[in-house]
Design an enzyme around this catalytic site. Structure first.
Site, short mmCIF file in Angstrom:
data_model
loop_
_atom_site.label_atom_id
_atom_site.label_comp_id
_atom_site.label_asym_id
_atom_site.label_seq_id
_atom_site.Cartn_x
_atom_site.Cartn_y
_atom_site.Cartn_z
N GLU A 1 -4.43 2.92 -8.79
CA GLU A 1 -5.78 3.58 -8.40
C GLU A 1 -5.86 4.85 -9.22
O GLU A 1 -5.16 5.78 -9.38
CB GLU A 1 -5.98 3.77 -6.96
CG GLU A 1 -7.38 4.43 -6.64
CD GLU A 1 -7.68 4.59 -5.17
OE1 GLU A 1 -6.70 4.12 -4.53
OE2 GLU A 1 -8.54 5.12 -4.69
N HIS B 1 -0.96 10.40 -2.97
CA HIS B 1 -2.28 9.98 -2.57
C HIS B 1 -3.28 11.17 -2.72
O HIS B 1 -4.56 10.99 -3.06
CB HIS B 1 -2.19 9.34 -1.38
CG HIS B 1 -3.60 8.88 -0.72
ND1 HIS B 1 -4.36 9.73 0.23
CD2 HIS B 1 -4.33 7.75 -0.90
CE1 HIS B 1 -5.42 9.40 0.31
NE2 HIS B 1 -5.41 7.96 -0.05
N ASP C 1 -1.39 5.38 -6.24
CA ASP C 1 -2.44 6.25 -6.40
C ASP C 1 -2.12 7.30 -7.39
O ASP C 1 -1.07 7.97 -7.21
CB ASP C 1 -2.76 7.02 -4.96
CG ASP C 1 -3.32 6.06 -3.85
OD1 ASP C 1 -4.23 5.29 -4.08
OD2 ASP C 1 -2.68 6.29 -2.78
N HIS D 1 1.01 -1.15 0.04
CA HIS D 1 -0.03 -0.04 0.02
C HIS D 1 0.82 1.20 -0.09
O HIS D 1 1.54 1.48 1.03
CB HIS D 1 -0.83 0.00 1.40
CG HIS D 1 -1.88 1.00 1.34
ND1 HIS D 1 -1.96 1.99 2.37
CD2 HIS D 1 -2.93 1.40 0.50
CE1 HIS D 1 -2.97 2.82 2.21
NE2 HIS D 1 -3.40 2.36 1.10
N ARG D 2 0.82 2.04 -1.07
CA ARG D 2 1.86 3.08 -1.40
C ARG D 2 3.13 2.67 -1.18
O ARG D 2 4.13 3.52 -0.74
CB ARG D 2 1.26 4.21 -0.31
CG ARG D 2 -0.09 4.54 -0.30
CD ARG D 2 -0.54 5.68 0.54
NE ARG D 2 -1.83 5.74 1.00
CZ ARG D 2 -2.45 6.40 1.96
NH1 ARG D 2 -1.82 7.39 2.45
NH2 ARG D 2 -3.79 6.46 1.94
N GLU E 1 1.22 -0.67 -4.91
CA GLU E 1 0.10 -0.19 -5.15
C GLU E 1 0.36 1.45 -5.40
O GLU E 1 1.31 2.07 -4.80
CB GLU E 1 -0.84 0.08 -3.76
CG GLU E 1 -2.20 0.30 -4.06
CD GLU E 1 -2.81 1.56 -3.32
OE1 GLU E 1 -3.75 2.14 -3.48
OE2 GLU E 1 -1.96 2.04 -2.55
N GLN F 1 -7.76 -0.33 -9.76
CA GLN F 1 -8.64 -0.03 -8.98
C GLN F 1 -9.18 1.23 -8.95
O GLN F 1 -8.42 2.33 -9.17
CB GLN F 1 -7.89 -0.36 -7.67
CG GLN F 1 -6.78 0.50 -7.31
CD GLN F 1 -5.98 0.43 -5.98
OE1 GLN F 1 -6.93 0.26 -5.04
NE2 GLN F 1 -5.10 0.87 -5.93
O1 G3P Z 1 -6.59 1.55 -2.73
C1 G3P Z 1 -7.11 0.86 -1.47
C2 G3P Z 1 -6.84 2.04 -0.56
O2 G3P Z 1 -5.69 2.49 -0.58
C3 G3P Z 1 -7.84 3.01 -0.48
O3 G3P Z 1 -7.88 3.92 0.21
O4 G3P Z 1 -7.40 6.28 0.56
O5 G3P Z 1 -5.33 4.63 0.98
O6 G3P Z 1 -6.32 5.09 -1.37
P1 G3P Z 1 -6.69 5.11 -0.06
CA CA Z 2 -4.99 3.73 -2.93
#
Ligand code: G3P
Ligand code: CA
Length: 251
Positions: free
Chosen positions: A115, A60, A47, A18-19, A45, A146
């Site tokens: 994302e 993000h 964004d 995540h990130r 991941e 996503q």
């Molecule tokens: O993409 C899954 C999760 O990361 C969604 O929330 O705000 O961390 O992008 P966020």
């Molecule tokens: Ca995300």
């Protein structure tokens, strides 16, 4: 990074960094992605937002304030201006990466879980993503797209019907999706990404009965990882890819 990343098998639980490995390195920096690959994450991941000069950048928030030493909206800055900001933490300096730089650096040696963050703000972002994938020869089976926006996922689906897509589900949505919602999502997406704290075992089982992947966000606690695996999730977002790797491989 020397090895070709394996394409993801449906049966296994995907480790989604995540990130990047953002529990260890500043989020959405080359350092955090590199750490994720070293910790054997299946996916990094990302964004995405768009700069003033229409380039996709990994960050993000809409604004640069939280993660850099600058202020204001990402879309007010050109890439050149964005990259003058420091996205590091403490005495570690880092630069906001463009998607192009990320693809150029990692190629098909990792998988990407991308994302489209604010598709209504950035018309054409899906097309630009596909253009960059083609430019760097990133294979469709190395990418998942996503989004919280069904429209954005449907746009990708129209351009590239074979792309794997995950419909993110808002955290506030505490109840299980209805059968109608599951069926609707199934028409364009391969799975759902719900907030882990809204999930129950019947919810996971119901989604799996529609043959939808279930990738909850964001799971950093090993006990919660074990519970979710037992419920049948097929992957999860974590800031600590090494923890999920240990849970999966050193049982
Ligand atoms: O993409 C899954 C999760 O990361 C969604 O929330 O705000 O961390 O992008 P966020
Ligand atoms: Ca995300």
């Amino acid at each position: 990074i020397h090895t070709q990343a394996a394409s993801i098998q449906a049966e296994k639980v995907a480790i989604i960094a995540h990130r990047g490995a953002s529990g260890y390195e500043p989020e959405h920096t080359m350092q955090s992605y590199l750490a994720a690959v070293q910790q054997k994450a299946d996916y990094i991941e990302l964004d995405l937002h768009m700069s003033k000069d229409q380039q996709l950048v990994a960050i993000h928030d809409y604004k640069v304030d939280r993660t850099t030493n600058g202020t204001g909206y990402v879309k007010q800055y050109t890439v050149k201006q964005l990259q003058r900001l420091n996205a590091g933490k403490g005495n570690k300096k880092a630069v906001i990466p463009t998607l192009e730089e990320i693809f150029r650096t990692f190629g098909n040696r990792t998988n990407y879980y991308i994302e489209t963050k604010s598709p209504h703000e950035y018309p054409g972002m899906e097309k630009e993503l596909l253009t960059l994938m083609a430019k760097y020869n990133i294979h469709t089976n190395h990418v998942i797209v996503q989004s919280f926006s069904p429209e954005s996922l449907k746009t990708v689906h129209r351009y590239r019907p074979t792309m794997k897509l995950i419909q993110l589900i808002r955290s506030k949505q505490t109840n299980m999706l209805t059968d109608q919602q599951f069926r609707q999502i199934k028409t364009y997406a391969n799975g759902i990404g719900p907030n882990a704290n809204t999930l129950t075992k019947p919810y996971v089982q119901k989604a799996r009965s529609y043959d939808l992947d279930v990738h909850p966000y964001t799971v950093n606690d090993e006990k919660q990882m074990r519970t979710l695996i037992e419920w049948g999730v097929t992957g999860m977002f974590t800031n600590y890819p090494d923890r999920l790797y240990n849970v999966l491989h050193n049982k």
